[in-house]
Write a protein that holds these residues in place. Structure first.
Motif, mmCIF file in Angstrom:
data_model
loop_
_atom_site.group_PDB
_atom_site.id
_atom_site.type_symbol
_atom_site.label_atom_id
_atom_site.label_comp_id
_atom_site.label_asym_id
_atom_site.label_seq_id
_atom_site.Cartn_x
_atom_site.Cartn_y
_atom_site.Cartn_z
ATOM 1 N N MET A 25 0.852 -1.170 0.000
ATOM 2 C CA MET A 25 0.000 0.000 0.000
ATOM 3 C C MET A 25 0.900 1.235 0.000
ATOM 4 O O MET A 25 1.880 1.283 0.717
ATOM 5 N N ILE A 26 0.554 2.210 -0.796
ATOM 6 C CA ILE A 26 1.338 3.438 -0.899
ATOM 7 C C ILE A 26 0.580 4.578 -0.237
ATOM 8 O O ILE A 26 -0.619 4.756 -0.469
ATOM 9 N N VAL A 27 1.284 5.330 0.611
ATOM 10 C CA VAL A 27 0.702 6.516 1.242
ATOM 11 C C VAL A 27 1.633 7.689 0.978
ATOM 12 O O VAL A 27 2.831 7.527 0.788
ATOM 13 N N SER A 28 1.080 8.869 0.967
ATOM 14 C CA SER A 28 1.917 10.044 0.723
ATOM 15 C C SER A 28 2.532 10.525 2.033
ATOM 16 O O SER A 28 1.978 10.323 3.117
ATOM 17 N N ALA A 29 3.670 11.157 1.912
ATOM 18 C CA ALA A 29 4.334 11.726 3.081
ATOM 19 C C ALA A 29 3.430 12.760 3.743
ATOM 20 O O ALA A 29 3.409 12.892 4.971
ATOM 21 N N ILE B 32 6.013 4.852 1.588
ATOM 22 C CA ILE B 32 5.748 6.287 1.724
ATOM 23 C C ILE B 32 6.289 6.987 0.487
ATOM 24 O O ILE B 32 7.464 6.881 0.150
ATOM 25 N N ASN B 33 5.414 7.694 -0.160
ATOM 26 C CA ASN B 33 5.711 8.401 -1.394
ATOM 27 C C ASN B 33 5.974 9.869 -1.073
ATOM 28 O O ASN B 33 5.165 10.528 -0.439
ATOM 29 N N LYS C 248 9.825 6.388 -1.469
ATOM 30 C CA LYS C 248 11.077 6.687 -0.784
ATOM 31 C C LYS C 248 11.338 5.815 0.442
ATOM 32 O O LYS C 248 12.474 5.488 0.723
ATOM 33 N N TYR C 249 10.314 5.439 1.193
ATOM 34 C CA TYR C 249 10.499 4.690 2.433
ATOM 35 C C TYR C 249 9.535 3.517 2.491
ATOM 36 O O TYR C 249 8.475 3.539 1.881
ATOM 37 N N VAL C 250 9.917 2.499 3.276
ATOM 38 C CA VAL C 250 9.044 1.359 3.530
ATOM 39 C C VAL C 250 8.854 1.255 5.036
ATOM 40 O O VAL C 250 9.815 1.364 5.803
ATOM 41 N N VAL C 251 7.625 1.034 5.452
ATOM 42 C CA VAL C 251 7.306 0.862 6.868
ATOM 43 C C VAL C 251 6.794 -0.564 7.059
ATOM 44 O O VAL C 251 5.920 -1.026 6.329
#
Length: 84
Positions: free
Chosen positions: A1-5, A28-29, A35-38
């Motif tokens: 799942m992609i979420v924005s910063a 995290i987009n 750019k990041y993975v959580v």
């Protein structure tokens, strides 16, 4: 799942926790780029264990195939300093 910063910024860390209940990982987009993975801590620790196991297996394979050298700590430090 992609979420924005921006979503993370406005909704906070608890927002990530809620999303992780639905997905194994979050990306995290930032400004249109992933750019990041959580990950939750259990999944991170599992990845880390696998990474360390793989490094150990590769080191043992190198030893079995003679791809190593024996040297003292002093010799090793000197080699590292020379490489800089």
């Amino acid at each position: 799942m992609i979420v924005s910063a921006n979503e993370v910024k406005t909704k906070g860390v608890s927002f990530l926790g809620k999303l992780l209940k639905e997905a194994d990982e979050l990306i995290i987009n930032v400004r249109g780029k992933n750019k990041y993975v959580v990950l939750d801590i259990e999944r991170y620790e599992a990845f880390r264990r696998q990474e360390l196991d793989l490094a150990h297996m590769k080191a043992m394979q190198d030893i079995e195939e003679g791809r190593y050298q024996e040297q003292t700590a002093k010799e090793h430090v000197k080699e590292l300093l020379n490489a800089l």
